[in-house]
Design a protein around this motif. Structure first.
Motif, short mmCIF file in Angstrom:
data_model
loop_
_atom_site.label_atom_id
_atom_site.label_comp_id
_atom_site.label_asym_id
_atom_site.label_seq_id
_atom_site.Cartn_x
_atom_site.Cartn_y
_atom_site.Cartn_z
N PHE A 108 0.86 -1.17 0.00
CA PHE A 108 0.00 0.00 0.00
C PHE A 108 0.90 1.23 0.00
CE2 PHE A 108 -2.32 3.30 2.42
CZ PHE A 108 -3.37 3.48 1.53
N VAL A 109 0.78 2.04 -1.00
CA VAL A 109 1.50 3.29 -1.20
C VAL A 109 2.98 3.06 -1.49
CG1 VAL A 109 2.06 5.58 -0.31
CG2 VAL A 109 -0.14 4.56 0.25
N MET A 110 3.74 2.59 -0.51
CA MET A 110 5.17 2.39 -0.68
C MET A 110 5.66 1.36 0.34
SD MET A 110 6.50 5.97 0.86
CE MET A 110 7.59 5.79 2.24
N PRO A 111 6.86 0.83 0.16
CA PRO A 111 7.37 -0.16 1.12
C PRO A 111 7.35 0.37 2.55
CG PRO A 111 8.79 -0.07 -0.81
CD PRO A 111 7.80 1.06 -0.94
N GLY A 112 6.93 -0.51 3.46
CA GLY A 112 6.95 -0.16 4.88
C GLY A 112 5.67 0.41 5.43
N VAL A 113 4.72 0.79 4.57
CA VAL A 113 3.46 1.35 5.06
C VAL A 113 2.53 0.20 5.45
CG1 VAL A 113 1.48 2.82 4.51
CG2 VAL A 113 3.76 3.45 3.70
N VAL A 114 2.08 -0.58 4.49
CA VAL A 114 1.37 -1.84 4.70
C VAL A 114 1.81 -2.77 3.58
CG1 VAL A 114 -0.84 -3.06 4.77
CG2 VAL A 114 -0.67 -0.78 5.78
N GLU A 115 2.32 -3.92 3.96
CA GLU A 115 2.74 -4.93 3.00
C GLU A 115 2.06 -6.24 3.36
OE1 GLU A 115 7.01 -5.01 3.27
OE2 GLU A 115 7.21 -3.13 2.19
N VAL A 133 -3.57 -24.33 1.27
CA VAL A 133 -3.35 -23.49 2.44
C VAL A 133 -3.15 -22.07 1.94
CG1 VAL A 133 -1.84 -23.03 4.41
CG2 VAL A 133 -2.25 -25.40 3.69
N GLN A 134 -3.94 -21.15 2.49
CA GLN A 134 -3.75 -19.71 2.22
C GLN A 134 -3.17 -19.08 3.47
OE1 GLN A 134 -6.25 -16.88 0.01
NE2 GLN A 134 -7.83 -18.48 0.10
N HIS A 135 -2.15 -18.28 3.26
CA HIS A 135 -1.51 -17.60 4.37
C HIS A 135 -1.19 -16.19 3.94
CE1 HIS A 135 2.12 -16.53 6.84
NE2 HIS A 135 1.27 -16.88 7.78
N GLU A 136 -1.47 -15.23 4.80
CA GLU A 136 -1.13 -13.83 4.54
C GLU A 136 -0.41 -13.29 5.77
OE1 GLU A 136 -1.53 -10.24 2.05
OE2 GLU A 136 -2.70 -12.04 1.70
N LYS A 137 0.68 -12.60 5.50
CA LYS A 137 1.45 -11.96 6.57
C LYS A 137 1.51 -10.47 6.27
CE LYS A 137 5.93 -12.51 6.75
NZ LYS A 137 7.27 -13.05 6.98
N PHE A 138 0.87 -9.69 7.15
CA PHE A 138 0.86 -8.24 7.00
C PHE A 138 1.91 -7.61 7.90
CE2 PHE A 138 -3.61 -9.32 5.99
CZ PHE A 138 -3.73 -8.67 4.77
N THR A 139 2.72 -6.73 7.33
CA THR A 139 3.68 -5.95 8.08
C THR A 139 3.58 -4.50 7.61
OG1 THR A 139 5.43 -6.40 6.45
CG2 THR A 139 5.31 -7.87 8.36
N GLY A 140 4.16 -3.60 8.38
CA GLY A 140 4.17 -2.19 7.98
C GLY A 140 3.75 -1.27 9.10
N ALA A 141 4.13 -0.03 8.97
CA ALA A 141 3.90 0.97 10.02
C ALA A 141 2.42 1.19 10.33
CB ALA A 141 4.55 2.29 9.62
N LEU A 142 1.52 1.03 9.34
CA LEU A 142 0.10 1.27 9.60
C LEU A 142 -0.67 0.01 9.99
CD1 LEU A 142 -0.90 3.86 6.84
CD2 LEU A 142 -0.23 4.25 9.22
N VAL A 143 -0.03 -1.15 9.98
CA VAL A 143 -0.72 -2.40 10.32
C VAL A 143 -1.36 -2.34 11.71
CG1 VAL A 143 -0.38 -4.87 10.77
CG2 VAL A 143 0.49 -3.84 8.66
N PRO A 144 -0.67 -1.82 12.74
CA PRO A 144 -1.32 -1.77 14.06
C PRO A 144 -2.59 -0.93 14.11
CG PRO A 144 1.05 -1.46 14.28
CD PRO A 144 0.73 -1.38 12.81
#
Length: 172
Positions: A108-115, A133-144
């Protein structure tokens, strides 16, 4: 250094440090979704359904439309239906192993925001049966702060059920 310069410098440091710390936190504690479904069809057929993006409008209740190629490095255009809304994003395929794995990374937008790194793994259960098996791993500054926006387990399960039905009823 003037007081105003110190305050401005402090604010600037916070504007850099807080997102960096949030991103680092999500690398250690990502938001993850994990679903699976057993399918009475061989891995090759599950792969065929999963990667026939042109047919998604016929059966897929979650990714209503997908364009692109299932090959590493390819860019996809996915149209998701989440909470009645359509969201379009363009992930990059990281891995495409026929009959085994399809994995992509969306941002989302750019690396590190929401991936979101999304993985479909196809396991051979033998006897012409498979497990998806479906798996999603969300990381990024806005994830919380994303809250329920990232809670798409129901959508994953709906897609799993629809893919199962399609793979099990395909005429070969």
């Amino acid at each position: 250094m003037s007081t105003a310069a110190k305050v401005t410098g402090g604010i600037a440091a916070l504007l850099v440090a807080v997102p960096a710390l949030l991103y680092a936190w999500t690398l250690l504690r990502p938001h993850e979704i994990h679903t699976r479904v057993d399918i009475d069809a061989p891995p090759s057929r599950v792969w065929e359904v999963l990667t026939d993006f042109a047919a998604y409008p016929e059966w897929n209740p979650f990714i209503e439309r997908a364009e692109g190629r299932a090959e590493a490095g390819a860019r996809l255009s996915n149209h998701l239906r989440v909470n009645g809304e359509i969201m379009v994003f363009g992930p990059t395929v990281l891995a495409a192993s026929p009959g085994r794995e399809l994995r992509w990374l969306g941002r989302f937008v750019m690396p590190g925001v929401v991936e979101g790194e999304h993985t479909f793994t196809i396991e051979d259960l033998g006897g012409g049966r498979s497990r998806l098996v479906q798996h999603e791993k969300f990381t990024g500054a806005l994830v919380p702060f994303a809250g329920s926006t990232l809670d798409v387990v129901d959508e994953f399960n709906a897609m799993n059920a629809a893919l199962k039905a399609r793979a099990e009823t395909m005429v070969r």
